[in-house]
Design an enzyme around this catalytic site. Structure first.
Site, short mmCIF file in Angstrom:
data_model
loop_
_atom_site.label_atom_id
_atom_site.label_comp_id
_atom_site.label_asym_id
_atom_site.label_seq_id
_atom_site.Cartn_x
_atom_site.Cartn_y
_atom_site.Cartn_z
N TYR A 1 4.60 0.73 1.75
CA TYR A 1 4.92 -0.37 2.65
C TYR A 1 4.43 -1.69 2.07
O TYR A 1 3.44 -1.74 1.34
CB TYR A 1 4.21 -0.20 4.00
CG TYR A 1 4.72 0.92 4.85
CD1 TYR A 1 5.48 0.67 5.98
CD2 TYR A 1 4.44 2.25 4.54
CE1 TYR A 1 5.95 1.70 6.78
CE2 TYR A 1 4.91 3.28 5.33
CZ TYR A 1 5.66 3.00 6.45
OH TYR A 1 6.12 4.02 7.24
N TYR B 1 0.71 5.45 1.02
CA TYR B 1 0.01 6.57 1.65
C TYR B 1 0.01 7.76 0.70
O TYR B 1 0.83 7.86 -0.22
CB TYR B 1 0.68 6.95 2.97
CG TYR B 1 0.55 5.92 4.04
CD1 TYR B 1 -0.70 5.54 4.53
CD2 TYR B 1 1.66 5.33 4.61
CE1 TYR B 1 -0.83 4.60 5.53
CE2 TYR B 1 1.56 4.39 5.62
CZ TYR B 1 0.30 4.03 6.08
OH TYR B 1 0.18 3.10 7.07
N TYR C 1 0.84 -1.20 0.00
CA TYR C 1 0.00 0.00 0.00
C TYR C 1 0.87 1.24 0.00
O TYR C 1 2.03 1.21 0.39
CB TYR C 1 -0.96 0.01 1.19
CG TYR C 1 -0.31 -0.11 2.54
CD1 TYR C 1 0.01 1.02 3.28
CD2 TYR C 1 0.00 -1.35 3.08
CE1 TYR C 1 0.61 0.92 4.53
CE2 TYR C 1 0.59 -1.47 4.32
CZ TYR C 1 0.90 -0.33 5.04
OH TYR C 1 1.49 -0.44 6.27
N GLU D 1 6.82 -0.58 18.41
CA GLU D 1 8.09 -1.14 17.92
C GLU D 1 9.20 -0.96 18.95
O GLU D 1 9.10 -0.08 19.81
CB GLU D 1 8.47 -0.43 16.62
CG GLU D 1 7.43 -0.60 15.54
CD GLU D 1 7.73 0.18 14.28
OE1 GLU D 1 8.73 0.93 14.23
OE2 GLU D 1 6.94 0.03 13.33
#
Length: 181
Positions: A53, A47, A45, A100
Site C-alpha cells: 500500500y 505486509y 509499506y 470505508e
C-alpha cells in the site's frame, strides 16, 4: 423478548449516534501537535502476505491511499475520513482507523521509529467474493459502492491481521490534493 430485541436493533440501526468530548482550544492544539510526526507523511509499506500500500496522511482527519499489490490491487481512494491518535508521548507510534464506504473497517498501528505497520482489516463478505468491484478510483463511484455494500452480503466478515514493514517514508505538505491522483 424477540420483539424487544428486534425493535432495539432497528432503533440502533436507525439512530443518529454522536459521541463527543468537549475540548477547549488549547487542548485541541495539543492534540494536533502530537500528530505532527505522521501528518503530511507518505508511506509505502508491505505486509507479510505480500499486499503493498501507499498512504498519504493528508491531515489529522483524512488520508489518500492506493493498493499496489494484493486482493484489491489498483484500488485508489482520496479523502478517506479517519480517526488518528498518538499512542505514546515518547515514540512516534500512532493508531489510525476508519470505515470505508464499502463497509470495510481498518485499524492500523503505525510505528515510524521501527518502520512497522500492524493492521487489522475487516472485509465484508461481498468484497471477499468480488474484490474486483472495489478496484477503481472509489471517489468517482460512491453511489455504486454504496449499492454493493447495502446489497451485501456483509457476513461472514473476513478478518485480516497483518504485520508489515514501511520501506519508504516521504515528507510532504499538508492537504496536497494532487498527491495520489
Amino acid at each position: 423478548m424477540d420483539d424487544l430485541n428486534g425493535n432495539y436493533s432497528k432503533m440502533f440501526l436507525n439512530a443518529n449516534v454522536t459521541i463527543s468530548s468537549e475540548k477547549d482550544q488549547d487542548e485541541e492544539a495539543l492534540v494536533d501537535s502530537t500528530l505532527v510526526p505522521l501528518v503530511g507523511k507518505r508511506l509505502i509499506y508491505m505486509y507479510e502476505n505480500g499486499w503493498e500500500y501507499e498512504v498519504y496522511y493528508k491531515n489529522k482527519s483524512n488520508i489518500d491511499y492506493k493498493v499496489l499489490k494484493g486482493m484489491v490491487a489498483g484500488r485508489c481512494v482520496n479523502n478517506q475520513v479517519i480517526h488518528m491518535r498518538r499512542l505514546s508521548a515518547t515514540s512516534e507510534m500512532f493508531m489510525v482507523n476508519w470505515t470505508e464506504p464499502t463497509g470495510t473497517c481498518v485499524c492500523q498501528v503505525v510505528d515510524l521509529d521501527r518502520r512497522s505497520m500492524q493492521s487489522v482489516i475487516f472485509f465484508p463478505h461481498w468484497v471477499v467474493d468480488n474484490p474486483s468491484k472495489t478496484v477503481l478510483f472509489q471517489n468517482d463511484h460512491l453511489p455504486i459502492i454504496a449499492t454493493y455494500r447495502d446489497v451485501g452480503p456483509t457476513y461472514p466478515i473476513r478478518v485480516v491481521n497483518e504485520s508489515g514493514f514501511i520501506h519508504t517514508i516521504l515528507n510532504s505538505v499538508l492537504d496536497n490534493e494532487r498527491h495520489m491522483s
